[in-house]
Design a protein around this motif. Structure first.
Motif, PDB file in Angstrom:
ATOM      1  N   ALA A 138       0.837  -1.210   0.000  1.00 18.57           N
ATOM      2  CA  ALA A 138       0.000   0.000   0.000  1.00 18.57           C
ATOM      3  C   ALA A 138       0.865   1.251   0.000  1.00 18.57           C
ATOM      4  O   ALA A 138       0.563   2.236  -0.686  1.00 18.57           O
ATOM      5  CB  ALA A 138      -0.940  -0.010   1.211  1.00 18.57           C
ATOM      6  N   ILE A 139       1.947   1.210   0.768  1.00 19.59           N
ATOM      7  CA  ILE A 139       2.860   2.358   0.806  1.00 19.59           C
ATOM      8  C   ILE A 139       3.468   2.587  -0.579  1.00 19.59           C
ATOM      9  O   ILE A 139       3.519   3.712  -1.071  1.00 19.59           O
ATOM     10  CB  ILE A 139       3.960   2.135   1.871  1.00 19.59           C
ATOM     11  CG1 ILE A 139       3.353   2.235   3.281  1.00 19.59           C
ATOM     12  CG2 ILE A 139       5.104   3.136   1.703  1.00 19.59           C
ATOM     13  CD1 ILE A 139       4.259   1.754   4.404  1.00 19.59           C
ATOM     14  N   ALA A 140       3.883   1.491  -1.226  1.00 21.21           N
ATOM     15  CA  ALA A 140       4.466   1.614  -2.561  1.00 21.21           C
ATOM     16  C   ALA A 140       3.456   2.172  -3.556  1.00 21.21           C
ATOM     17  O   ALA A 140       3.811   2.879  -4.490  1.00 21.21           O
ATOM     18  CB  ALA A 140       4.989   0.254  -3.026  1.00 21.21           C
ATOM     19  N   ALA A 141       2.169   1.861  -3.342  1.00 19.13           N
ATOM     20  CA  ALA A 141       1.126   2.309  -4.272  1.00 19.13           C
ATOM     21  C   ALA A 141       0.620   3.711  -3.938  1.00 19.13           C
ATOM     22  O   ALA A 141      -0.254   4.228  -4.625  1.00 19.13           O
ATOM     23  CB  ALA A 141      -0.029   1.314  -4.271  1.00 19.13           C
ATOM     24  N   GLY A 142       1.121   4.317  -2.865  1.00 16.88           N
ATOM     25  CA  GLY A 142       0.757   5.705  -2.586  1.00 16.88           C
ATOM     26  C   GLY A 142      -0.229   5.921  -1.459  1.00 16.88           C
ATOM     27  O   GLY A 142      -0.851   6.982  -1.373  1.00 16.88           O
ATOM     28  N   ALA A 143      -0.352   4.956  -0.555  1.00 16.49           N
ATOM     29  CA  ALA A 143      -1.227   5.160   0.603  1.00 16.49           C
ATOM     30  C   ALA A 143      -0.748   6.353   1.422  1.00 16.49           C
ATOM     31  O   ALA A 143       0.452   6.559   1.585  1.00 16.49           O
ATOM     32  CB  ALA A 143      -1.229   3.915   1.489  1.00 16.49           C
ATOM     33  N   THR A 144      -1.693   7.135   1.936  1.00 19.71           N
ATOM     34  CA  THR A 144      -1.329   8.198   2.877  1.00 19.71           C
ATOM     35  C   THR A 144      -1.783   7.851   4.284  1.00 19.71           C
ATOM     36  O   THR A 144      -1.475   8.562   5.231  1.00 19.71           O
ATOM     37  CB  THR A 144      -1.958   9.547   2.485  1.00 19.71           C
ATOM     38  OG1 THR A 144      -3.382   9.452   2.619  1.00 19.71           O
ATOM     39  CG2 THR A 144      -1.595   9.930   1.063  1.00 19.71           C
ATOM     40  N   ARG A 145      -2.567   6.778   4.394  1.00 17.74           N
ATOM     41  CA  ARG A 145      -3.069   6.375   5.711  1.00 17.74           C
ATOM     42  C   ARG A 145      -3.202   4.860   5.744  1.00 17.74           C
ATOM     43  O   ARG A 145      -3.823   4.267   4.867  1.00 17.74           O
ATOM     44  CB  ARG A 145      -4.444   7.011   5.940  1.00 17.74           C
ATOM     45  CG  ARG A 145      -5.070   6.652   7.266  1.00 17.74           C
ATOM     46  CD  ARG A 145      -6.414   7.331   7.439  1.00 17.74           C
ATOM     47  NE  ARG A 145      -6.282   8.778   7.500  1.00 17.74           N
ATOM     48  CZ  ARG A 145      -7.310   9.620   7.394  1.00 17.74           C
ATOM     49  NH1 ARG A 145      -8.535   9.155   7.204  1.00 17.74           N
ATOM     50  NH2 ARG A 145      -7.120  10.925   7.476  1.00 17.74           N
ATOM     51  N   LEU A 146      -2.591   4.233   6.766  1.00 16.97           N
ATOM     52  CA  LEU A 146      -2.697   2.789   6.948  1.00 16.97           C
ATOM     53  C   LEU A 146      -3.642   2.506   8.100  1.00 16.97           C
ATOM     54  O   LEU A 146      -3.730   3.275   9.048  1.00 16.97           O
ATOM     55  CB  LEU A 146      -1.318   2.198   7.265  1.00 16.97           C
ATOM     56  CG  LEU A 146      -0.164   2.626   6.352  1.00 16.97           C
ATOM     57  CD1 LEU A 146       1.163   2.100   6.913  1.00 16.97           C
ATOM     58  CD2 LEU A 146      -0.379   2.134   4.936  1.00 16.97           C
ATOM     59  N   ARG A 147      -4.354   1.381   8.008  1.00 12.55           N
ATOM     60  CA  ARG A 147      -5.252   0.951   9.102  1.00 12.55           C
ATOM     61  C   ARG A 147      -4.803  -0.429   9.537  1.00 12.55           C
ATOM     62  O   ARG A 147      -5.042  -1.409   8.846  1.00 12.55           O
ATOM     63  CB  ARG A 147      -6.707   0.909   8.615  1.00 12.55           C
ATOM     64  CG  ARG A 147      -7.191   2.201   7.944  1.00 12.55           C
ATOM     65  CD  ARG A 147      -8.592   1.989   7.392  1.00 12.55           C
ATOM     66  NE  ARG A 147      -8.711   0.744   6.651  1.00 12.55           N
ATOM     67  CZ  ARG A 147      -8.513   0.620   5.348  1.00 12.55           C
ATOM     68  NH1 ARG A 147      -8.210   1.660   4.614  1.00 12.55           N
ATOM     69  NH2 ARG A 147      -8.635  -0.561   4.761  1.00 12.55           N
ATOM     70  N   ILE A 148      -4.120  -0.485  10.682  1.00  9.92           N
ATOM     71  CA  ILE A 148      -3.472  -1.732  11.078  1.00  9.92           C
ATOM     72  C   ILE A 148      -3.981  -2.208  12.437  1.00  9.92           C
ATOM     73  O   ILE A 148      -3.957  -1.457  13.410  1.00  9.92           O
ATOM     74  CB  ILE A 148      -1.939  -1.538  11.078  1.00  9.92           C
ATOM     75  CG1 ILE A 148      -1.485  -1.241   9.639  1.00  9.92           C
ATOM     76  CG2 ILE A 148      -1.249  -2.769  11.647  1.00  9.92           C
ATOM     77  CD1 ILE A 148       0.002  -1.099   9.462  1.00  9.92           C
ATOM     78  N   GLY A 149      -4.463  -3.439  12.466  1.00 10.23           N
ATOM     79  CA  GLY A 149      -4.982  -4.017  13.700  1.00 10.23           C
ATOM     80  C   GLY A 149      -4.084  -5.105  14.249  1.00 10.23           C
ATOM     81  O   GLY A 149      -3.388  -4.930  15.254  1.00 10.23           O
ATOM     82  N   ARG A 150      -4.073  -6.264  13.593  1.00 12.98           N
ATOM     83  CA  ARG A 150      -3.429  -7.454  14.155  1.00 12.98           C
ATOM     84  C   ARG A 150      -1.932  -7.283  14.412  1.00 12.98           C
ATOM     85  O   ARG A 150      -1.413  -7.816  15.394  1.00 12.98           O
ATOM     86  CB  ARG A 150      -3.677  -8.666  13.245  1.00 12.98           C
ATOM     87  CG  ARG A 150      -5.122  -9.177  13.327  1.00 12.98           C
ATOM     88  CD  ARG A 150      -5.425 -10.166  12.224  1.00 12.98           C
ATOM     89  NE  ARG A 150      -5.214  -9.556  10.917  1.00 12.98           N
ATOM     90  CZ  ARG A 150      -4.709 -10.172   9.859  1.00 12.98           C
ATOM     91  NH1 ARG A 150      -4.364 -11.437   9.949  1.00 12.98           N
ATOM     92  NH2 ARG A 150      -4.558  -9.544   8.718  1.00 12.98           N
TER      93      ARG A 150
END
Ligand SMILES: *Cc1c(COP(=O)(O)O)cnc(C)c1O
Length: 225
Positions: A205-217
């Motif tokens: 996602a970062i490589a594809a240009g995400a500006t916000r990650l949603r991380i749980g596990r």
């Protein structure tokens, strides 16, 4: 071992992986926000992250979030809490008073109800349009083919402050084409926020240009359900 050191070290480890992934693709880690997805986690699991200074959290259900965060938010007023799960119209009022962003706007009825509630309370909440990138019936989000027109309706007809897009690729599939679709949609509408990337796929996602990650596990361990 002090209480909460696990939450803290998981947080440090995830942050390190994010920074490393950013550097590999020449991105500034400062432009990628990390939201800790605390759905199904009790307050006791959330507190170590709060004590470590983390302030960005996401929940999938209004009622659960209300119960968990009412007290925590008065203790930590700088918390930013986002809704990432499907919103029903009868929960729009509590959702607008609890959350700082609704990332799951995916139909006209909800868009209109949110716009009305914000006007009534004279407040503005960041809204993201959720896209059902994999056309999965069990997932929320608007059909990608309808997304362009829907975003325009939200902005011009309903006056909703749409700041970006959110989506979840089908599990098990290569997420990259789905991430690219979200990024292109945001660019087409000049929207600054691209919310994509979870425990299993945040590096892509970062490589594809995400500006916000949603991380749980990766932060809390496996959920009970
Ligand atoms: C549960 C959830 C996440 C977090 O998933 P993990 O695999 O635990 O990182 C992110 N986004 C949405 C919309 C979710 O429902």
């Amino acid at each position: 071992m002090v209480l909460g050191s696990r939450g803290n070290s998981a947080l440090l480890s995830v942050r390190e992986q994010i920074d490393c992934a950013c550097r590999r693709v020449g991105r500034d880690p400062g432009e990628v926000e990390l939201f800790a997805v605390s759905k199904f986690q009790p307050a006791g699991q959330v507190e170590p992250l709060l004590r470590a200074g983390h302030r960005m959290f996401a929940e999938s259900r209004v009622q659960e979030a209300n119960a968990k965060w009412a007290a925590l938010r008065s203790e930590y007023p700088s918390v930013r809490l986002h809704l990432i799960g499907s919103l029903q119209s009868n929960k729009v009022t509590p959702a607008v008073s609890l959350f700082d962003s609704i990332e799951s706007v995916d139909r006209d009825k909800i868009a209109i109800a949110l716009a009305n509630e914000m006007a009534r309370r004279q407040c503005t909440l960041e809204c993201l349009v959720q896209i059902n990138v994999g056309l999965e019936p069990q997932k929320g989000g608007i059909h990608p083919a309808e997304a362009h027109a829907f975003i325009l309706r939200c902005q011009t007809a309903y006056g909703l402050p749409v700041r970006g897009v959110m989506g979840v690729p089908p599990s098990g599939a290569d997420p990259r084409p789905y991430f690219d679709l979200l990024r292109r949609l945001a660019d087409r509408h000049d929207l600054p926020v691209v919310s994509m990337g979870m425990t299993s796929d945040f590096v892509a996602a970062i490589a594809a240009g995400a500006t916000r990650l949603r991380i749980g596990r990766a932060l809390f361990g496996e959920r009970d359900r």
